[in-house]
Scaffold this motif. Structure first.
Motif, PDB file in Angstrom:
ATOM      1  N   ALA A 132       0.764  -1.393  -0.351  1.00 44.12           N
ATOM      2  CA  ALA A 132       0.146  -0.038   0.104  1.00 44.12           C
ATOM      3  C   ALA A 132       0.265   1.306  -0.110  1.00 44.12           C
ATOM      4  O   ALA A 132       0.178   1.842   0.528  1.00 44.12           O
ATOM      5  CB  ALA A 132      -0.896  -0.471   1.096  1.00 44.12           C
ATOM      6  N   ILE A 133       2.111   1.253  -0.710  1.00 44.57           N
ATOM      7  CA  ILE A 133       2.903   2.748  -0.383  1.00 44.57           C
ATOM      8  C   ILE A 133       3.637   2.310  -1.875  1.00 44.57           C
ATOM      9  O   ILE A 133       4.285   1.546  -1.655  1.00 44.57           O
ATOM     10  CB  ILE A 133       4.374   2.768   1.079  1.00 44.57           C
ATOM     11  CG1 ILE A 133       4.434   4.034   0.996  1.00 44.57           C
ATOM     12  CG2 ILE A 133       4.595   1.128   0.923  1.00 44.57           C
ATOM     13  CD1 ILE A 133       3.826   4.737   0.748  1.00 44.57           C
ATOM     14  N   GLY A 134       4.280   2.734  -2.711  1.00 43.46           N
ATOM     15  CA  GLY A 134       4.550   2.593  -3.878  1.00 43.46           C
ATOM     16  C   GLY A 134       4.590   1.567  -4.679  1.00 43.46           C
ATOM     17  O   GLY A 134       3.183   0.631  -4.312  1.00 43.46           O
ATOM     18  N   ARG A 135       5.119   1.099  -5.371  1.00 44.68           N
ATOM     19  CA  ARG A 135       4.733  -0.438  -6.033  1.00 44.68           C
ATOM     20  C   ARG A 135       6.377  -0.814  -6.959  1.00 44.68           C
ATOM     21  O   ARG A 135       6.417  -1.388  -7.465  1.00 44.68           O
ATOM     22  CB  ARG A 135       4.050   0.974  -8.536  1.00 44.68           C
ATOM     23  CG  ARG A 135       2.988   1.764  -7.760  1.00 44.68           C
ATOM     24  CD  ARG A 135       2.651   1.977  -8.626  1.00 44.68           C
ATOM     25  NE  ARG A 135       1.552   2.815  -8.783  1.00 44.68           N
ATOM     26  CZ  ARG A 135       0.080   2.564  -8.769  1.00 44.68           C
ATOM     27  NH1 ARG A 135      -0.142   0.616  -8.633  1.00 44.68           N
ATOM     28  NH2 ARG A 135      -0.737   2.862  -8.399  1.00 44.68           N
ATOM     29  N   ASP A 136       7.197  -0.402  -5.969  1.00 44.17           N
ATOM     30  CA  ASP A 136       8.503  -1.482  -6.127  1.00 44.17           C
ATOM     31  C   ASP A 136       8.766  -2.427  -4.483  1.00 44.17           C
ATOM     32  O   ASP A 136       8.071  -2.339  -3.774  1.00 44.17           O
ATOM     33  CB  ASP A 136       9.447  -0.489  -6.296  1.00 44.17           C
ATOM     34  CG  ASP A 136      10.670  -1.562  -6.034  1.00 44.17           C
ATOM     35  OD1 ASP A 136      11.045  -2.126  -5.859  1.00 44.17           O
ATOM     36  OD2 ASP A 136      11.989  -0.633  -6.068  1.00 44.17           O
ATOM     37  N   PRO A 137       7.816  -3.549  -4.910  1.00 43.31           N
ATOM     38  CA  PRO A 137       7.553  -4.797  -3.998  1.00 43.31           C
ATOM     39  C   PRO A 137       9.202  -4.801  -3.385  1.00 43.31           C
ATOM     40  O   PRO A 137       9.407  -5.498  -2.283  1.00 43.31           O
ATOM     41  CB  PRO A 137       7.719  -6.301  -4.611  1.00 43.31           C
ATOM     42  CG  PRO A 137       8.513  -5.401  -6.134  1.00 43.31           C
ATOM     43  CD  PRO A 137       7.936  -4.763  -6.551  1.00 43.31           C
TER      44      PRO A 137
END
Length: 466
Positions: A195-200
């Motif tokens: 739920a924060i950013g798009r980088d795993p």
């Protein structure tokens, strides 16, 4: 106008696309439940979505959410989990990997999404579209994570290097526990939901803090929280958050056998919540070796998961016990006292925030239909009716709880960064009112906690047949 048109059409397209997906792939071979359940190895990763089995073995390395999530989902029915975190575009991608139809049923199913959920989702999409806000983008939230880690490190350094007088030493222990709890409700919780950013890689970094700072497995937390509780909230046998032993220390659901000592559970249970963290750490080893987490199979850990699991346990013991004794020469009495004071504080803060949301007298505890083995109520309605919100007009409570006082909103939209969750509260409330869905919002944290105490009192009362 074009964007609004697209948003209004998407629910209809999704219904059509989902139906078409199943129809198109029904011609594939039949896959038994045993075949599906065994396909959870490093060389084989199958999942079932809406009765169709997909082979994601080759896709695992390409998964935008990280390969670990595929590894953990392998061998399972992930229909609702997929819907919660994916949209129409991902449905189209999924088509490529279908290999056949599942024979049998692995988990209870929900009825198709009704107008409440379709309308609510459309309104929330429009909110972000019109405001030009990326629901996962939140620099303020990232700054909060960084500040919390800084505070944790500073408190740790102060405690063991300054060798303060007893009163300040133990005050720091309490503050340290509060800071660790804040990291849980913000960074760890957001990382587990992506739920924060798009980088795993960011999500994994945030989650590692749970293993290192708290000595609790972030991998097993995802099984419990994301794959179980969020999909089947308050549904006995499928929500690991309400899983209880045959003779549990408390009675929180009517299906539990009653014992006379439950008469006093409203008094003693909240006190025993100080043992929450210790209990989780012990359970970690049980779940790791038994390969079970409630109704879920715990798949073999990947190398990176094993490193984080065992490395986190070692780091936790090293920093909380060994270094204070050996490097700073603290007495055993001080080390043990500080450990438990921090742990008890950490546990009480988290128990207060989490128990006040679902295990309360105003929340529903849905039952599986005994004839069909499925759930008769729409998934979105269950998310609303099995939880309660509180203190919507109190920014400090919202900050303190990591926006989890908007529990219903978070359950419906778990991938939204916590900074953006409060703005969705009025949308959910209005839509729930229009469609006759019960949405409980308490005035304060303490009235929400009162709902938990109320449930303990109610279920601690002897049943009429007792």
């Amino acid at each position: 106008m074009l964007n609004q048109e697209r948003l209004s059409l998407e629910p209809i397209l999704l219904k059509t696309e989902t139906s078409g997906l199943a129809d198109e792939e029904d011609c594939g071979r039949s896959v038994s439940l045993e075949e599906l359940r065994s396909a959870h190895t490093s060389k084989q990763a199958w999942v079932s979505v809406d009765g169709v089995v997909h082979d994601l073995t080759k896709f695992r390395a390409q998964h935008p959410g990280g390969s670990d999530f595929i590894s953990m989902s392998a061998g399972k029915d992930v229909s609702k989990l997929f819907d919660t975190y994916h949209g129409l575009r991902q449905r189209r991608i999924l088509r490529k990997y279908g290999i056949g139809k599942l024979i049998g049923q692995d988990l209870p199913t929900f009825p198709p999404a009704d107008d409440f959920w379709l309308t609510l989702r459309q309104r929330v999409d429009e909110h972000f579209e019109l405001a030009k806000i990326d629901r996962k983008h939140s620099p303020n939230t990232l700054r909060r994570y960084a500040l919390t880690v800084l505070v944790i490190c500073c408190l740790y350094w102060m405690q063991w290097t300054l060798m303060s007088p007893s009163w300040s030493f133990y005050s720091i222990s309490v503050a340290y526990g509060v800071a660790l709890a804040q990291y849980c409700v913000s960074a760890i919780h957001d990382g587990s939901h992506g739920a924060i950013g798009r980088d795993p890689r960011l999500w994994k970094l945030l989650l590692i803090g749970h293993d290192c700072f708290n000595g609790c497995s972030s991998t097993l937390w995802i099984y419990q929280h994301v794959m179980s509780h969020h999909i089947f909230p308050n549904i006995d046998g499928f929500d690991t958050d309400i899983e209880t032993a045959k003779i549990g220390f408390r009675r929180i659901k009517s299906t539990q056998k009653y014992f006379d000592f439950y008469r006093l559970q409203a008094l003693y249970a909240p006190i025993l919540y100080v043992l929450l963290a210790c209990s989780v750490r012990m359970d970690d080893f049980i779940f790791y070796f038994t390969k079970r987490r409630g109704p879920l199979t715990v798949n073999p850990f990947t190398l990176s998961q094993d490193v984080v699991f065992w490395g986190g346990k070692l780091f936790f013991v090293l920093t909380r016990i060994i270094l204070p004794l050996s490097l700073w020469g603290a007495s055993m009495t001080r080390v043990i006292a500080a450990f438990f004071l921090t742990d008890f504080t950490f546990s009480i803060v988290l128990a207060t925030i989490f128990q006040a949301t679902h295990v309360v007298d105003s929340a529903a505890f849905p039952r599986i239909n005994p004839k069909t083995g499925n759930i008769d109520t729409d998934w979105a309605r269950i998310q609303v009716e099995t939880a309660q919100d509180y203190a919507h007009d109190q920014p400090l409570t919202t900050l303190f709880s990591g926006s989890l006082n908007y529990q219903v909103v978070h359950h419906l939209f778990p991938t939204v960064a916590q900074e953006h969750i409060p703005a969705l509260g009025p949308i959910v409330r209005q839509t729930a009112k229009e469609f006759g869905v019960k949405y409980e919002v308490k005035d304060s944290l303490w009235s929400a906690v009162g709902g938990h105490i109320g449930l303990l009192r109610m279920l601690g009362t002897p049943p009429s047949s007792h």
